[in-house]
Design a protein around this motif. Structure first.
Motif, PDB file in Angstrom:
ATOM      1  N   ARG A  62      13.371   8.080  30.080  1.00  0.00           N
ATOM      2  CA  ARG A  62      13.647   6.852  29.890  1.00  0.00           C
ATOM      3  C   ARG A  62      12.595   5.600  30.631  1.00  0.00           C
ATOM      4  O   ARG A  62      12.228   4.536  30.159  1.00  0.00           O
ATOM      5  N   LEU A  63      12.645   5.993  31.883  1.00  0.00           N
ATOM      6  CA  LEU A  63      11.890   5.028  32.850  1.00  0.00           C
ATOM      7  C   LEU A  63      10.455   5.328  32.952  1.00  0.00           C
ATOM      8  O   LEU A  63       9.680   4.361  33.168  1.00  0.00           O
ATOM      9  N   GLY A  64      10.070   6.431  32.417  1.00  0.00           N
ATOM     10  CA  GLY A  64       8.654   6.533  32.228  1.00  0.00           C
ATOM     11  C   GLY A  64       7.627   7.092  33.591  1.00  0.00           C
ATOM     12  O   GLY A  64       6.505   7.055  33.766  1.00  0.00           O
ATOM     13  N   GLY A  65       8.744   7.544  34.672  1.00  0.00           N
ATOM     14  CA  GLY A  65       8.054   8.023  35.870  1.00  0.00           C
ATOM     15  C   GLY A  65       8.761   8.710  36.648  1.00  0.00           C
ATOM     16  O   GLY A  65      10.269   8.441  36.632  1.00  0.00           O
ATOM     17  N   VAL A  66       8.366   9.521  37.361  1.00  0.00           N
ATOM     18  CA  VAL A  66       9.357  10.316  38.432  1.00  0.00           C
ATOM     19  C   VAL A  66       9.899   9.659  39.656  1.00  0.00           C
ATOM     20  O   VAL A  66      11.079   9.591  40.018  1.00  0.00           O
ATOM     21  N   ARG A  67       9.044   8.590  40.062  1.00  0.00           N
ATOM     22  CA  ARG A  67       9.479   7.924  41.114  1.00  0.00           C
ATOM     23  C   ARG A  67      10.735   6.820  40.713  1.00  0.00           C
ATOM     24  O   ARG A  67      11.675   6.814  41.638  1.00  0.00           O
ATOM     25  N   HIS A  68      10.626   6.330  39.551  1.00  0.00           N
ATOM     26  CA  HIS A  68      11.563   5.346  38.895  1.00  0.00           C
ATOM     27  C   HIS A  68      13.039   6.284  38.844  1.00  0.00           C
ATOM     28  O   HIS A  68      14.229   5.748  39.143  1.00  0.00           O
ATOM     29  N   ALA A  69      12.774   7.281  38.451  1.00  0.00           N
ATOM     30  CA  ALA A  69      14.019   8.179  38.234  1.00  0.00           C
ATOM     31  C   ALA A  69      14.766   8.600  39.308  1.00  0.00           C
ATOM     32  O   ALA A  69      15.828   8.741  39.715  1.00  0.00           O
ATOM     33  N   ALA A  70      13.715   8.864  40.430  1.00  0.00           N
ATOM     34  CA  ALA A  70      14.231   9.237  41.932  1.00  0.00           C
ATOM     35  C   ALA A  70      14.921   8.073  42.581  1.00  0.00           C
ATOM     36  O   ALA A  70      16.050   8.224  43.055  1.00  0.00           O
ATOM     37  N   GLU A  71      14.530   6.830  42.275  1.00  0.00           N
ATOM     38  CA  GLU A  71      15.154   5.691  42.594  1.00  0.00           C
ATOM     39  C   GLU A  71      16.361   5.627  42.035  1.00  0.00           C
ATOM     40  O   GLU A  71      17.616   5.087  42.735  1.00  0.00           O
ATOM     41  N   GLU A  72      16.545   5.684  40.928  1.00  0.00           N
ATOM     42  CA  GLU A  72      17.795   5.605  40.083  1.00  0.00           C
ATOM     43  C   GLU A  72      18.737   6.570  40.375  1.00  0.00           C
ATOM     44  O   GLU A  72      19.963   6.241  40.543  1.00  0.00           O
ATOM     45  N   LEU A  73      18.418   7.729  40.520  1.00  0.00           N
ATOM     46  CA  LEU A  73      19.440   8.946  40.791  1.00  0.00           C
ATOM     47  C   LEU A  73      19.526   8.844  42.328  1.00  0.00           C
ATOM     48  O   LEU A  73      20.231   9.928  42.662  1.00  0.00           O
ATOM     49  N   ASN A  74      19.197   8.167  43.294  1.00  0.00           N
ATOM     50  CA  ASN A  74      19.269   8.357  44.937  1.00  0.00           C
ATOM     51  C   ASN A  74      18.734   9.711  45.167  1.00  0.00           C
ATOM     52  O   ASN A  74      19.367  10.430  46.015  1.00  0.00           O
ATOM     53  N   LEU A  75      17.457  10.238  44.761  1.00  0.00           N
ATOM     54  CA  LEU A  75      16.915  11.614  45.001  1.00  0.00           C
ATOM     55  C   LEU A  75      15.348  11.287  45.472  1.00  0.00           C
ATOM     56  O   LEU A  75      14.872  10.140  44.953  1.00  0.00           O
ATOM     57  N   SER A  76      14.861  12.287  45.925  1.00  0.00           N
ATOM     58  CA  SER A  76      13.337  12.287  46.452  1.00  0.00           C
ATOM     59  C   SER A  76      12.780  12.612  45.173  1.00  0.00           C
ATOM     60  O   SER A  76      13.251  13.180  44.326  1.00  0.00           O
ATOM     61  N   PRO A  77      11.482  11.946  44.980  1.00  0.00           N
ATOM     62  CA  PRO A  77      10.614  12.423  44.039  1.00  0.00           C
ATOM     63  C   PRO A  77      10.281  13.739  43.787  1.00  0.00           C
ATOM     64  O   PRO A  77      10.140  14.398  42.759  1.00  0.00           O
ATOM     65  N   SER A  78      10.066  14.511  44.932  1.00  0.00           N
ATOM     66  CA  SER A  78       9.988  15.922  44.933  1.00  0.00           C
ATOM     67  C   SER A  78      11.166  16.726  44.372  1.00  0.00           C
ATOM     68  O   SER A  78      10.919  17.639  43.564  1.00  0.00           O
ATOM     69  N   ALA A  79      12.473  16.231  44.529  1.00  0.00           N
ATOM     70  CA  ALA A  79      13.407  16.635  43.857  1.00  0.00           C
ATOM     71  C   ALA A  79      13.451  16.541  42.343  1.00  0.00           C
ATOM     72  O   ALA A  79      14.023  17.801  41.592  1.00  0.00           O
ATOM     73  N   ILE A  80      13.088  15.485  42.029  1.00  0.00           N
ATOM     74  CA  ILE A  80      13.080  15.061  40.441  1.00  0.00           C
ATOM     75  C   ILE A  80      11.964  16.115  39.704  1.00  0.00           C
ATOM     76  O   ILE A  80      12.255  16.664  38.739  1.00  0.00           O
ATOM     77  N   SER A  81      10.915  16.114  40.499  1.00  0.00           N
ATOM     78  CA  SER A  81       9.705  16.985  40.135  1.00  0.00           C
ATOM     79  C   SER A  81      10.068  18.543  39.697  1.00  0.00           C
ATOM     80  O   SER A  81       9.719  19.116  38.704  1.00  0.00           O
ATOM     81  N   LEU A  82      10.981  19.018  40.883  1.00  0.00           N
ATOM     82  CA  LEU A  82      11.468  20.312  41.131  1.00  0.00           C
ATOM     83  C   LEU A  82      12.339  20.544  39.753  1.00  0.00           C
ATOM     84  O   LEU A  82      12.394  21.445  38.965  1.00  0.00           O
ATOM     85  N   GLN A  83      13.461  19.597  39.535  1.00  0.00           N
ATOM     86  CA  GLN A  83      14.191  19.687  38.351  1.00  0.00           C
ATOM     87  C   GLN A  83      13.694  20.044  37.144  1.00  0.00           C
ATOM     88  O   GLN A  83      13.962  20.593  36.320  1.00  0.00           O
ATOM     89  N   LEU A  84      12.591  18.844  36.816  1.00  0.00           N
ATOM     90  CA  LEU A  84      11.625  18.794  35.856  1.00  0.00           C
ATOM     91  C   LEU A  84      10.798  20.131  35.436  1.00  0.00           C
ATOM     92  O   LEU A  84      11.057  20.712  34.372  1.00  0.00           O
ATOM     93  N   LYS A  85      10.509  20.881  36.641  1.00  0.00           N
ATOM     94  CA  LYS A  85       9.823  22.117  36.276  1.00  0.00           C
ATOM     95  C   LYS A  85      10.746  23.218  35.958  1.00  0.00           C
ATOM     96  O   LYS A  85      10.679  24.001  35.020  1.00  0.00           O
TER      97      LYS A  85
END
Length: 302
Positions: free
Chosen positions: A19-42
């Motif tokens: 929805r937000l078009g980027g890992v960093r934006h998703a991390a900010e919204e979900l209060n997680l680190s970008p690396s955590a978001i990337s790991l979940q996507l993988k």
């Protein structure tokens, strides 16, 4: 019992990134680190076997397969959110703590509001809100669980059920009847005001069906059918209105129907709700109650 898909926990990260078009934006919204978001996507991609994203500059973009998956996820998460909000309304007694219903103003005044209030009291609903709208497009679906509308389908994205076809009849106060001079062969309604909410087209159709001339009448156009009914009760003219609205007034003698002629209205009454609420047991029981009171010949005071 079937097991839940092991990747469900990764869907919020995927939905936010898509929805937000980027890992960093998703991390900010979900209060997680970008690396955590990337790991979940993988992990989600590995579990589903779908290549979900491709690099797009410093951001990511959905693949075609990712777009299809994203739509399915958005619908599923939306349905879960709706179900969660509905469940929060349920009290410990198994009944909803609140109910929001939209009704056409005139029908509410005539009898429908009383039926809904009685339903809420019978079913232990502590907070009842009755809003007003005539057509389905006018209903605020963020703030209504169910709506009774005077309209014509289809209603996209909604479940609907026909309540009643509508016949229009001419009604007036008994005090006005002596002024209706219909003894002449060329019967006319020239001595009274005609109350209407449209451009006069329905009166014209009724005139042809009843073989009664309308030349020389005062035409009074009102903003709502509720005003037309109220003016007729007050002896200010003859209104051409729905039989569904006038049953109580006729049975109480506050209005009379001096002519037997009726015509079909351009619209009908429907009960409408969101598709995902169509099987809600409380809404179904309320719909059945309204249908019962819509039956021709039904005394709405009982």
């Amino acid at each position: 019992m079937s097991r839940l898909a092991p990747y469900l926990q990764y869907l919020p990260a995927f939905e936010a990134t898509a929805r937000l078009g980027g890992v960093r934006h998703a991390a900010e919204e979900l209060n997680l680190s970008p690396s955590a978001i990337s790991l979940q996507l993988k992990k989600l991609s590995d579990a589903t076997g779908i290549v979900l994203f491709q690099k797009s500059g410093r951001n990511v973009a959905l693949t075609e397969a990712g777009k299809d998956f994203s739509q399915a996820v958005a619908i599923s998460l939306g349905q879960l959110d709706t179900a969660t909000r509905a469940s929060r309304k349920i009290t410990s007694g198994g009944q909803p703590a609140s109910l929001l219903v939209s009704v056409p103003t005139a029908l509410g005044i005539a009898w429908l509001t009383a039926v809904i209030v009685d339903f809420a009291e019978t079913h232990g609903i502590a907070n009842l809100t009755i809003n007003e709208a005539i057509t389905a497009a006018e209903v605020d679906w963020e703030n209504n669980d169910l709506a009774v509308v005077y309209d014509n389908p289809p209603f996209p994205g909604k479940y609907w059920r026909s309540l009643s076809e509508v016949r229009l009849c001419a009604v007036c106060s008994p005090t006005l009847f002596p002024r209706l001079d219909l003894r002449n062969r060329d019967r006319k309604l020239s001595s009274v005001a005609l109350l209407h909410e449209d451009d006069g087209g329905e009166w014209a159709k009724w005139s042809i069906a009843a073989r009664i001339g309308l030349d020389g009448n005062t035409r009074v156009r009102v903003n709502s059918v509720a005003q037309a009914v109220a003016s007729a009760v007050q002896g200010r003219g003859v209104a051409l209105v729905s039989d569904v609205l006038t049953r109580n007034y006729l049975s109480e003698g506050r209005l009379i129907q001096p002519f037997a002629t009726t015509i079909n209205a351009a619209r009908e009454y429907y009960i409408v709700c969101q598709i995902d609420r169509a099987s809600d047991p409380v809404l179904r029981v309320l719909a059945d109650r309204v249908v019962e009171h819509m039956r021709p010949g039904r005394d709405q005071n009982t």
